[in-house]
Scaffold this active site. Structure first.
Site, mmCIF file in Angstrom:
data_model
loop_
_atom_site.group_PDB
_atom_site.id
_atom_site.type_symbol
_atom_site.label_atom_id
_atom_site.label_comp_id
_atom_site.label_asym_id
_atom_site.label_seq_id
_atom_site.Cartn_x
_atom_site.Cartn_y
_atom_site.Cartn_z
ATOM 1 N N LEU A 101 57.630 -3.307 -50.738
ATOM 2 C CA LEU A 101 56.775 -2.523 -51.627
ATOM 3 C C LEU A 101 56.269 -1.301 -50.888
ATOM 4 C CD1 LEU A 101 55.115 -2.183 -54.246
ATOM 5 C CD2 LEU A 101 53.350 -3.609 -53.185
ATOM 6 N N ILE A 102 56.545 -0.095 -51.414
ATOM 7 C CA ILE A 102 56.094 1.127 -50.747
ATOM 8 C C ILE A 102 55.126 1.942 -51.594
ATOM 9 C CG2 ILE A 102 58.180 1.283 -49.342
ATOM 10 C CD1 ILE A 102 59.093 3.547 -51.176
ATOM 11 N N SER A 103 54.983 1.614 -52.876
ATOM 12 C CA SER A 103 54.025 2.339 -53.700
ATOM 13 C C SER A 103 53.621 1.464 -54.879
ATOM 14 C CB SER A 103 54.626 3.656 -54.209
ATOM 15 O OG SER A 103 53.649 4.425 -54.900
ATOM 16 N N SER A 104 52.376 1.629 -55.301
ATOM 17 C CA SER A 104 51.879 0.810 -56.401
ATOM 18 C C SER A 104 50.833 1.589 -57.186
ATOM 19 C CB SER A 104 51.272 -0.495 -55.879
ATOM 20 O OG SER A 104 50.134 -0.236 -55.082
ATOM 21 N N THR A 132 55.222 -0.146 -58.245
ATOM 22 C CA THR A 132 55.956 0.938 -58.898
ATOM 23 C C THR A 132 57.164 1.421 -58.104
ATOM 24 O OG1 THR A 132 54.425 2.540 -57.900
ATOM 25 C CG2 THR A 132 53.930 1.779 -60.138
#
Length: 366
Positions: free
Chosen positions: A97-100, A90
């Site tokens: 990638l820092i948020s999912s 996300t």
């Protein structure tokens, strides 16, 4: 609840209903929705509101799918992905990638294992998209749920998604490693980001009998928190025993104070690392050259490697793994007491114990 639209385009509500029903069926097959309260939460909370856009990997980068795409085919692809039983990227920054949004069936398993009861106060570490907090709000009520994230963009986005879905828990921007003392005490703490060790600040914010469920070493540790005498520490007294390191520092000494202990669940878990904690982004990579492929490509062996980082080299870990007949995750656990914490195999006071430290590790090829 009305449809959430980024612009004049938006998902067809019949398609949303079909997609959500399909996800519920898929999760139910795993047994994670046998609890009627959690099934009701997953049926009620619309995941697509929490992922109005997300990123899918492609060679050399990511493609962005979003709810307001003018191309109907891409909108349908976005909706299918929003209700697929898989994780969604996300937030990507500078290619990282820092948020999912986590895999829904894994989220369901974690929520069941958290074993919440009516009236429990829950702290979530890692706000993500806000979807997990919404499920907790549906089960417990907004006023009993707190979610914390260090990134103000993430908390603002989560707060917006939660409001769009009709939920208003406390969404706090802050260092997840320090918990949220102003909202304590908590009955449950759940982390949705990988840790190198368990922040001791969390224990001080827990009531006796609380649970902490957190991703650690590609697994999920489920800790029961106590407040009193911990009778048995690890007895390794700093010596190496049978290829393992007894580095927990001797007996617990019966010290008074908050302690916690528990086993790993039998499932793998891969999450975005907790930011702001030394070692959480894997400061070193372990070369696995010379190990047989049957081990280096075995997921359980890689779990053991990560858990024993800094205590065992890969060949020592392989010797232990084979001697103990390739132990499953449930045979491992973690103990925290007297300012120390250590992982162990079978017995927290047995011969196989390894200190947990802020240092982290990633494995080549992961």
């Amino acid at each position: 609840m009305g449809a959430h639209r980024e612009d004049v385009y938006g998902p067809d509500q019949a398609d949303v209903a079909d997609a959500r029903a399909g996800l519920i069926r898929e999760i139910a097959v795993t047994g994670a929705l046998d609890d009627p309260a959690w099934r009701a939460a997953f049926e009620a909370v619309p995941r697509h509101l929490f992922v109005p856009y997300y990123f899918v990997g492609r060679p050399g980068g990511y493609d962005r799918l979003w709810s307001g795409d003018p191309d109907p085919a891409r909108r349908r692809r976005w909706l299918r992905g929003a209700y697929a039983d898989g994780p969604l990227a996300t937030r990507v920054r500078d290619g990282e990638l820092i948020s999912s949004s986590s895999q829904p069936s894994l989220m369901a398993r974690m929520l069941v294992e958290l074993d919440v009861r009516d009236g429990d106060r829950v702290l979530e570490i890692g706000a993500g998209s806000g979807y997990n907090a919404a499920l907790l709000c549906h089960r417990l009520g907004d006023e009993l749920v707190t979610t914390v994230d260090v990134d103000p963009e993430i908390t603002e986005s989560a707060r917006s998604h939660l409001a769009a879905a009709g939920y208003r828990p406390a969404v706090i921007t802050g260092d997840g490693a320090r918990g949220c003392p102003e909202r304590a005490p908590f009955d449950r703490i759940i982390a949705t980001c990988t840790l190198p060790s368990v922040p001791t600040a969390w224990l001080a914010q827990c009531r006796p009998g609380a649970r902490i469920l957190a991703p650690l070493a590609t697994g999920l540790i489920n800790l029961l928190v106590g407040n009193g005498t911990h009778g048995d520490g690890a007895r390794g007294n700093g010596a190496r025993a049978n290829g393992a390191q007894g580095g927990a520092g001797g007996r617990g000494g019966g010290e008074r104070g908050t302690c916690a202990e528990g086993h790993f669940l039998n499932t793998a878990a891969y999450f975005v690392p907790l930011r702001g904690v030394p070692g959480s982004r894997a400061l070193a990579r372990r070369p696995l050259g010379g190990l047989p492929r049957r081990a280096s490509e075995n997921e359980l062996f890689r779990f053991l490697l990560t858990l024993t980082s800094g205590s065992l080299d890969p060949h020592e870990a392989l010797s232990l793994w084979e001697r103990e007949r390739r132990p499953e995750r449930e045979r491992f656990g973690v103990t925290i007491t007297g300012g120390r914490q250590w992982a162990w195999l079978d017995d927290p006071a047995g011969p196989y114990v390894w200190p947990l430290s802020p240092g982290g590790v990633s494995l080549d090829g992961s």
